[in-house]
Design a protein around this motif. Structure first.
Motif, PDB file in Angstrom:
ATOM      1  N   HIS A 142       0.827  -1.209   0.000  1.00 34.51           N
ATOM      2  CA  HIS A 142       0.000   0.000   0.000  1.00 34.51           C
ATOM      3  C   HIS A 142       0.860   1.257   0.000  1.00 34.51           C
ATOM      4  CE1 HIS A 142       0.925  -0.233   4.346  1.00 34.51           C
ATOM      5  NE2 HIS A 142       0.676   1.062   4.366  1.00 34.51           N
ATOM      6  N   LYS A 143       2.045   1.179   0.597  1.00 39.98           N
ATOM      7  CA  LYS A 143       2.932   2.347   0.594  1.00 39.98           C
ATOM      8  C   LYS A 143       3.459   2.611  -0.807  1.00 39.98           C
ATOM      9  CE  LYS A 143       7.140   4.187   2.695  1.00 39.98           C
ATOM     10  NZ  LYS A 143       8.201   3.978   3.703  1.00 39.98           N
ATOM     11  N   VAL A 144       3.862   1.563  -1.512  1.00 38.74           N
ATOM     12  CA  VAL A 144       4.358   1.729  -2.876  1.00 38.74           C
ATOM     13  C   VAL A 144       3.238   2.196  -3.800  1.00 38.74           C
ATOM     14  CG1 VAL A 144       5.539   0.577  -4.777  1.00 38.74           C
ATOM     15  CG2 VAL A 144       6.065  -0.063  -2.430  1.00 38.74           C
ATOM     16  N   ALA A 145       2.008   1.726  -3.550  1.00 34.57           N
ATOM     17  CA  ALA A 145       0.889   2.077  -4.420  1.00 34.57           C
ATOM     18  C   ALA A 145       0.484   3.537  -4.268  1.00 34.57           C
ATOM     19  CB  ALA A 145      -0.301   1.171  -4.117  1.00 34.57           C
ATOM     20  N   ILE A 146       0.615   4.094  -3.080  1.00 34.89           N
ATOM     21  CA  ILE A 146       0.130   5.459  -2.842  1.00 34.89           C
ATOM     22  C   ILE A 146       1.158   6.517  -3.210  1.00 34.89           C
ATOM     23  CG2 ILE A 146       0.935   5.866  -0.481  1.00 34.89           C
ATOM     24  CD1 ILE A 146      -2.641   6.473  -1.786  1.00 34.89           C
ATOM     25  N   ARG A 147       2.424   6.122  -3.372  1.00 34.29           N
ATOM     26  CA  ARG A 147       3.475   7.108  -3.643  1.00 34.29           C
ATOM     27  C   ARG A 147       3.247   7.898  -4.937  1.00 34.29           C
ATOM     28  NH1 ARG A 147       8.428   6.636  -0.872  1.00 34.29           N
ATOM     29  NH2 ARG A 147       9.620   7.169  -2.729  1.00 34.29           N
ATOM     30  N   PRO A 148       2.798   7.276  -6.056  1.00 34.41           N
ATOM     31  CA  PRO A 148       2.544   8.090  -7.249  1.00 34.41           C
ATOM     32  C   PRO A 148       1.489   9.165  -7.038  1.00 34.41           C
ATOM     33  CG  PRO A 148       2.687   5.771  -7.834  1.00 34.41           C
ATOM     34  CD  PRO A 148       2.662   5.831  -6.340  1.00 34.41           C
ATOM     35  N   LEU A 149       0.526   8.928  -6.164  1.00 30.49           N
ATOM     36  CA  LEU A 149      -0.504   9.937  -5.912  1.00 30.49           C
ATOM     37  C   LEU A 149       0.045  11.091  -5.080  1.00 30.49           C
ATOM     38  CD1 LEU A 149      -3.516   7.551  -5.165  1.00 30.49           C
ATOM     39  CD2 LEU A 149      -2.771   8.503  -7.348  1.00 30.49           C
ATOM     40  N   ILE A 150       1.024  10.827  -4.223  1.00 24.04           N
ATOM     41  CA  ILE A 150       1.628  11.900  -3.432  1.00 24.04           C
ATOM     42  C   ILE A 150       2.351  12.892  -4.335  1.00 24.04           C
ATOM     43  CG2 ILE A 150       3.295  12.391  -1.584  1.00 24.04           C
ATOM     44  CD1 ILE A 150       2.690   9.674  -0.413  1.00 24.04           C
ATOM     45  N   LEU A 151       2.839  12.416  -5.476  1.00 25.81           N
ATOM     46  CA  LEU A 151       3.580  13.296  -6.382  1.00 25.81           C
ATOM     47  C   LEU A 151       2.715  14.405  -6.969  1.00 25.81           C
ATOM     48  CD1 LEU A 151       5.967  10.933  -8.375  1.00 25.81           C
ATOM     49  CD2 LEU A 151       6.578  12.679  -6.711  1.00 25.81           C
ATOM     50  N   PHE A 152       1.398  14.320  -6.852  1.00 25.43           N
ATOM     51  CA  PHE A 152       0.553  15.425  -7.321  1.00 25.43           C
ATOM     52  C   PHE A 152       0.798  16.695  -6.509  1.00 25.43           C
ATOM     53  CE2 PHE A 152      -2.209  12.076  -9.241  1.00 25.43           C
ATOM     54  CZ  PHE A 152      -2.218  12.580 -10.531  1.00 25.43           C
ATOM     55  N   SER A 153       1.386  16.568  -5.316  1.00 26.01           N
ATOM     56  CA  SER A 153       1.704  17.747  -4.504  1.00 26.01           C
ATOM     57  C   SER A 153       3.005  18.406  -4.936  1.00 26.01           C
ATOM     58  CB  SER A 153       1.795  17.357  -3.021  1.00 26.01           C
ATOM     59  OG  SER A 153       2.843  16.425  -2.805  1.00 26.01           O
ATOM     60  N   TYR A 154       3.705  17.843  -5.900  1.00 24.87           N
ATOM     61  CA  TYR A 154       4.947  18.412  -6.418  1.00 24.87           C
ATOM     62  C   TYR A 154       4.603  19.244  -7.653  1.00 24.87           C
ATOM     63  CZ  TYR A 154       7.733  15.388  -3.376  1.00 24.87           C
ATOM     64  OH  TYR A 154       8.309  14.781  -2.292  1.00 24.87           O
ATOM     65  N   PRO A 155       4.837  20.557  -7.628  1.00 24.86           N
ATOM     66  CA  PRO A 155       4.391  21.423  -8.741  1.00 24.86           C
ATOM     67  C   PRO A 155       4.899  20.979 -10.109  1.00 24.86           C
ATOM     68  CG  PRO A 155       5.033  22.761  -6.856  1.00 24.86           C
ATOM     69  CD  PRO A 155       5.402  21.343  -6.519  1.00 24.86           C
ATOM     70  N   ALA A 156       6.150  20.558 -10.215  1.00 23.83           N
ATOM     71  CA  ALA A 156       6.679  20.149 -11.515  1.00 23.83           C
ATOM     72  C   ALA A 156       5.954  18.917 -12.034  1.00 23.83           C
ATOM     73  CB  ALA A 156       8.186  19.877 -11.414  1.00 23.83           C
ATOM     74  N   VAL A 157       5.661  17.970 -11.155  1.00 21.45           N
ATOM     75  CA  VAL A 157       4.937  16.766 -11.569  1.00 21.45           C
ATOM     76  C   VAL A 157       3.495  17.111 -11.927  1.00 21.45           C
ATOM     77  CG1 VAL A 157       4.224  14.455 -10.862  1.00 21.45           C
ATOM     78  CG2 VAL A 157       6.433  15.356 -10.114  1.00 21.45           C
ATOM     79  N   LEU A 158       2.885  18.027 -11.164  1.00 25.45           N
ATOM     80  CA  LEU A 158       1.512  18.434 -11.460  1.00 25.45           C
ATOM     81  C   LEU A 158       1.423  19.096 -12.828  1.00 25.45           C
ATOM     82  CD1 LEU A 158      -1.412  18.731 -10.506  1.00 25.45           C
ATOM     83  CD2 LEU A 158      -0.759  20.895  -9.414  1.00 25.45           C
ATOM     84  N   TRP A 159       2.357  19.996 -13.132  1.00 28.18           N
ATOM     85  CA  TRP A 159       2.367  20.626 -14.462  1.00 28.18           C
ATOM     86  C   TRP A 159       2.554  19.568 -15.544  1.00 28.18           C
ATOM     87  CZ3 TRP A 159       5.607  20.725 -18.609  1.00 28.18           C
ATOM     88  CH2 TRP A 159       5.375  21.693 -19.588  1.00 28.18           C
ATOM     89  N   SER A 160       3.487  18.664 -15.343  1.00 30.15           N
ATOM     90  CA  SER A 160       3.731  17.613 -16.330  1.00 30.15           C
ATOM     91  C   SER A 160       2.501  16.734 -16.519  1.00 30.15           C
ATOM     92  CB  SER A 160       4.927  16.758 -15.902  1.00 30.15           C
ATOM     93  OG  SER A 160       6.094  17.541 -15.781  1.00 30.15           O
ATOM     94  N   ALA A 161       1.796  16.442 -15.425  1.00 31.48           N
ATOM     95  CA  ALA A 161       0.595  15.612 -15.524  1.00 31.48           C
ATOM     96  C   ALA A 161      -0.488  16.308 -16.335  1.00 31.48           C
ATOM     97  CB  ALA A 161       0.080  15.279 -14.125  1.00 31.48           C
ATOM     98  N   ILE A 162      -0.647  17.624 -16.149  1.00 33.03           N
ATOM     99  CA  ILE A 162      -1.653  18.373 -16.902  1.00 33.03           C
ATOM    100  C   ILE A 162      -1.319  18.386 -18.385  1.00 33.03           C
ATOM    101  CG2 ILE A 162      -2.621  20.685 -17.259  1.00 33.03           C
ATOM    102  CD1 ILE A 162      -2.317  21.159 -14.256  1.00 33.03           C
ATOM    103  N   VAL A 163      -0.067  18.707 -18.721  1.00 34.90           N
ATOM    104  CA  VAL A 163       0.327  18.800 -20.130  1.00 34.90           C
ATOM    105  C   VAL A 163       0.295  17.423 -20.789  1.00 34.90           C
ATOM    106  CG1 VAL A 163       2.217  19.421 -21.682  1.00 34.90           C
ATOM    107  CG2 VAL A 163       1.688  20.874 -19.717  1.00 34.90           C
ATOM    108  N   TYR A 164       0.754  16.401 -20.075  1.00 38.14           N
ATOM    109  CA  TYR A 164       0.754  15.052 -20.651  1.00 38.14           C
ATOM    110  C   TYR A 164      -0.673  14.552 -20.865  1.00 38.14           C
ATOM    111  CZ  TYR A 164       1.885  10.113 -21.286  1.00 38.14           C
ATOM    112  OH  TYR A 164       2.002   8.840 -21.782  1.00 38.14           O
ATOM    113  N   ALA A 165      -1.549  14.817 -19.895  1.00 35.57           N
ATOM    114  CA  ALA A 165      -2.945  14.393 -20.031  1.00 35.57           C
ATOM    115  C   ALA A 165      -3.605  15.062 -21.228  1.00 35.57           C
ATOM    116  CB  ALA A 165      -3.711  14.703 -18.750  1.00 35.57           C
ATOM    117  N   CYS A 166      -3.323  16.348 -21.414  1.00 36.81           N
ATOM    118  CA  CYS A 166      -3.902  17.052 -22.566  1.00 36.81           C
ATOM    119  C   CYS A 166      -3.280  16.585 -23.882  1.00 36.81           C
ATOM    120  CB  CYS A 166      -3.712  18.559 -22.403  1.00 36.81           C
ATOM    121  SG  CYS A 166      -4.685  19.286 -21.069  1.00 36.81           S
TER     122      CYS A 166
END
Length: 745
Positions: free
Chosen positions: A517-541
């Motif tokens: 469960h710790k390994v599974a939740i770590r990718p979701l914690i990265l949404f709190s990192y601004p660079a990862v959040l920006w990348s997620a938005i641009v990649y999703a689009c």
């Protein structure tokens, strides 16, 4: 405190010039700690207020030698990752000669071990066959998203539902992919990638048969959800497999092959499915997929063995010279132990250590006077042994608090009382030490001593001479102890090479002791990192708009002005295929040229934010392509016009996906494995699923012109987030290091 006018004016004057060289010496000096005052701005990027050593920044020293900054500030991982993190190492003191390619021109990175079972030592044909088998599987899996795009109207007629409802088969399929990546990524880390690949292929075949024989629309939708779960390993694991079986200088070409196959699947599979739908019906697309995936699964079983190999540095079988920091730490400990009257009895030395290290060389002659050498009786030696052990225990208890004191080096040794504890590390005083009054000592430092986890503790000072290997940064702190080493790799190291039949074993047990469960939740914690959040938005689009167009292809080309049949509709995908290949080929080259020019202008210091300059061509191509596609389709222009705009959108989206991934990985290289899961999760859930709920109905009600003009505006607004990301990105990276959300969980 207000910045010094002279210190801030120089960078600001030339800070926005992207190309050329700086003519002011003050700016170059300000970028190197200790040689000048840190400027507020560099190239339009706000520097951190306290340090220039921010993880992600790289000092370009030469064409083949870079020095990553901020390694001592980067927090240590507390969980394993699916991708070995590549960290370029500065030059180290001369040690054993490193292994090179057969022509002797390239140093192998990472260094393979002396074991035939190491995946890096497999024959080239073995590794390439694994790549091609996996690439073919990914090609089929990558094209499953728009599989029914050309046959939406056929499915709607058979089940008596609207075309907008049929688009749910795509959106909910992407929901399954998003959930599957969160499930299979931690499972692969804990139990290996081979069982995940084989289980995914088996489930892929079963769900394809399910969809082919579905009797109702609900059954078809459920089958597509589980099919998405089965296909999800295609997105989150192949990059890790490539990194595990190929050297650093071999990866770019192999990743290019994998990317080409995946991209080809996304555009060519819909074309083939359109031909099948036109001649045999939409159900036969799933029958064909089941047969092809069955063949791919057979190839995976034969040619893709388990590729995991624990590359955490382990003690060498032959002793090596201690480095500078170890000698200094040894001298300090020797003085402390002498002052306390502590000596190390020969009986305390583990015999196992001698068997590994070989004969211990005799200590250098001591020229001190009045040195008496004699032999103690058994009784005297027994009492002396007890006295020494009691003194040692007292020494340990007195110094236990000093382990957390910044003034005490973290390499200071403590005698291990229990020979069954974690195997200690041998530390000796350097024979050439100028301290001739100190008697040479040999003592052991157990690796299982708890150390402060703060990136600003004394450990940080001790790590200045430590440079991470290609995969070391992904390891957890506890795995550095030999006693906690991965049993799977430890068992294979000294075994003879496994035969082809032995490698067919589908499951090898648990590979590490992380919590699922710790390994599974770590990718979701990265949404709190601004660079990862920006990348997620641009990649999703970037990927999501192509899915939106795929869902609207049937409405525009089959039901609209053009009245295409299924095969003609499928041929439209040739345009995005060509555009995607051109975009992928251009993105890396153009981005590298811009980044190198900006790094030269910045005094040789590379920042990941330099990648964000590519957002400008991404915005131009995607916005023009989206608006042009909808506008031309609404006006009933010749079919080639919206088809060309479809290719332009694919070109821009390839630029966007490449830029987002490179920026994200460059910013947080130690979290590359989790970041890929984060990006794919956001693409599948927040974009693919959400837009499939309403975009087809919106298209039917308002027409393609209104829909795609608004989509272009949404794309433009989201890309405007690049401006604050570029300005505040470096400070945001250091903020995440200080907060350390990933390792606090």
């Amino acid at each position: 405190m207000a910045p010094d006018p002279e210190a801030g004016s120089t960078p600001q004057k030339g800070g926005w010039r992207l190309f050329g060289r700086s003519s002011t010496r003050e700016q170059d000096n300000a970028e190197i700690p200790g040689r000048g005052r840190l400027p507020k701005w560099n190239m339009g990027i706000l520097n951190d207020r306290e340090t220039i050593e921010v993880p992600g920044s790289v000092l370009l020293l030469a064409a083949d030698h870079n020095e990553p900054l901020g390694l001592r500030n980067a927090p240590a991982r507390t969980s394993h990752s699916s991708i070995p993190t590549a960290v370029i190492r500065p030059p180290e003191p001369p040690q054993d000669e490193k292994k090179k390619t057969s022509d002797g021109k390239i140093i192998l990175e990472p260094q393979p071990e002396e074991s035939a079972n190491d995946p890096l030592n497999w024959p080239t044909w073995r590794r390439d066959s694994a790549l091609l088998s996996l690439g073919l599987f990914c090609m089929v899996g990558g094209g499953m998203t728009p599989l029914l795009a050309a046959g939406f109207t056929d499915v709607a007629k058979e089940f008596d539902v609207s075309v907008s409802s049929v688009s749910l088969t795509t959106g909910l399929y992407m929901l399954g992919m998003g959930l599957g990546s969160v499930i299979f990524s931690p499972t692969a880390i804990l139990y290996g990638k081979r069982p995940v690949y084989l289980f995914g292929a088996l489930l892929f075949v079963l769900t394809s048969v399910w969809c082919a024989v579905s009797k109702s629309f609900v059954s078809l939708v459920l089958g597509r959800i589980f099919q998405g779960i089965a296909v999800s390993p295609v997105e989150c694991l192949p990059s890790a497999t490539i990194a595990e079986i190929f050297f650093l200088h071999e990866r770019a070409y192999r990743i290019g092959i994998y990317t080409l196959l995946l991209l080809g699947g996304k555009n060519l599979v819909p074309l083939v499915s359109a031909a099948v739908i036109e001649s045999l019906g939409w159900r036969w697309t799933f029958w064909v997929v089941a047969m092809v995936v069955g063949f791919c699964g057979f190839l995976l079983f034969l040619f893709v063995p388990e590729t995991f190999w624990d590359r955490v540095p382990h003690p060498r079988k032959k002793s090596s010279r201690p480095n500078f920091f170890r000698r200094m730490s040894s001298k300090q400990h020797i003085r402390r132990s002498d002052a306390a009257g502590v000596s190390v009895p020969p009986s305390a030395l583990p015999s196992a250590r001698h068997s590994e290290e070989g004969p211990t060389p005799a200590p250098a002659a001591n020229h001190r006077r009045n040195v008496h050498v004699g032999f103690a009786t058994d009784t005297e030696e027994h009492h002396a042994q007890k006295d020494r052990e009691a003194a040692t225990r007292q020494e340990i208890s007195e110094k236990s608090d000093e382990l957390h004191d910044p003034s005490v080096p973290m390499t200071a040794g403590i005698l291990a009382e229990d020979s069954h504890a974690a195997r200690p590390e041998l530390i000796t005083q350097d024979p050439s030490s100028s301290d001739n009054s100190t008697k040479p000592h040999v003592f052991y430092m157990p690796d299982n001593i708890e150390k402060p986890k703060s990136p600003y503790s004394s450990e940080r000072f001790a790590r200045q001479d430590h440079h991470e290997t290609d995969t070391e940064s992904q390891s957890v702190a506890s795995s550095r102890a030999v006693g906690s080493r991965v049993p799977y790799t430890a068992a294979l190291r000294d075994q003879p090479a496994k035969s082809f039949v032995q490698q067919l074993k589908p499951f090898h047990g648990r590979l590490n002791k992380d919590k699922w469960h710790k390994v599974a939740i770590r990718p979701l914690i990265l949404f709190s990192y601004p660079a990862v959040l920006w990348s997620a938005i641009v990649y999703a689009c970037s990927v999501g708009w192509l899915i939106v167009i795929s869902e609207s292809v049937a409405v525009i080309y089959r039901e609209g002005h053009y009245e295409f049949n299924a095969l003609q509709t499928g041929l439209v995908y040739i345009s995005p295929f060509v555009g995607g290949i051109l975009g992928t080929a251009v993105a890396g080259k153009v981005s590298d040229v811009i980044v190198k020019a900006m790094a030269r202008r910045n005094g040789g210091l590379y920042e990941p934010e330099f990648r964000l300059v590519m957002a400008l061509p991404v915005a131009i191509t995607t916005v023009i392509g989206l608006m042009g596609f909808g506008w031309s389709a609404q006006l009933g222009d010749h079919w080639i016009v919206p088809t060309v705009f479809f290719g332009v959108v694919s070109f821009g989206c390839s630029l966007g996906s490449t830029t987002s991934i490179t920026f994200c990985v460059d910013s947080y290289r130690q979290y590359a494995g989790e970041a890929l899961v984060t990006l794919n999760f956001s693409k599948n859930i927040f974009h693919g699923l959400v837009f499939s709920l309403f975009v087809t109905g919106w298209l039917t009600d308002d027409g393609p012109k209104t829909v795609f003009i608004w989509i272009g505006i949404i794309q433009l607004i989201l890309l405007f987030l690049t401006i604050p990301m570029y300005i505040y990105g470096k400070r945001a990276r250091m903020w995440t290091v200080r907060k350390n959300f990933m390792e606090k969980f």
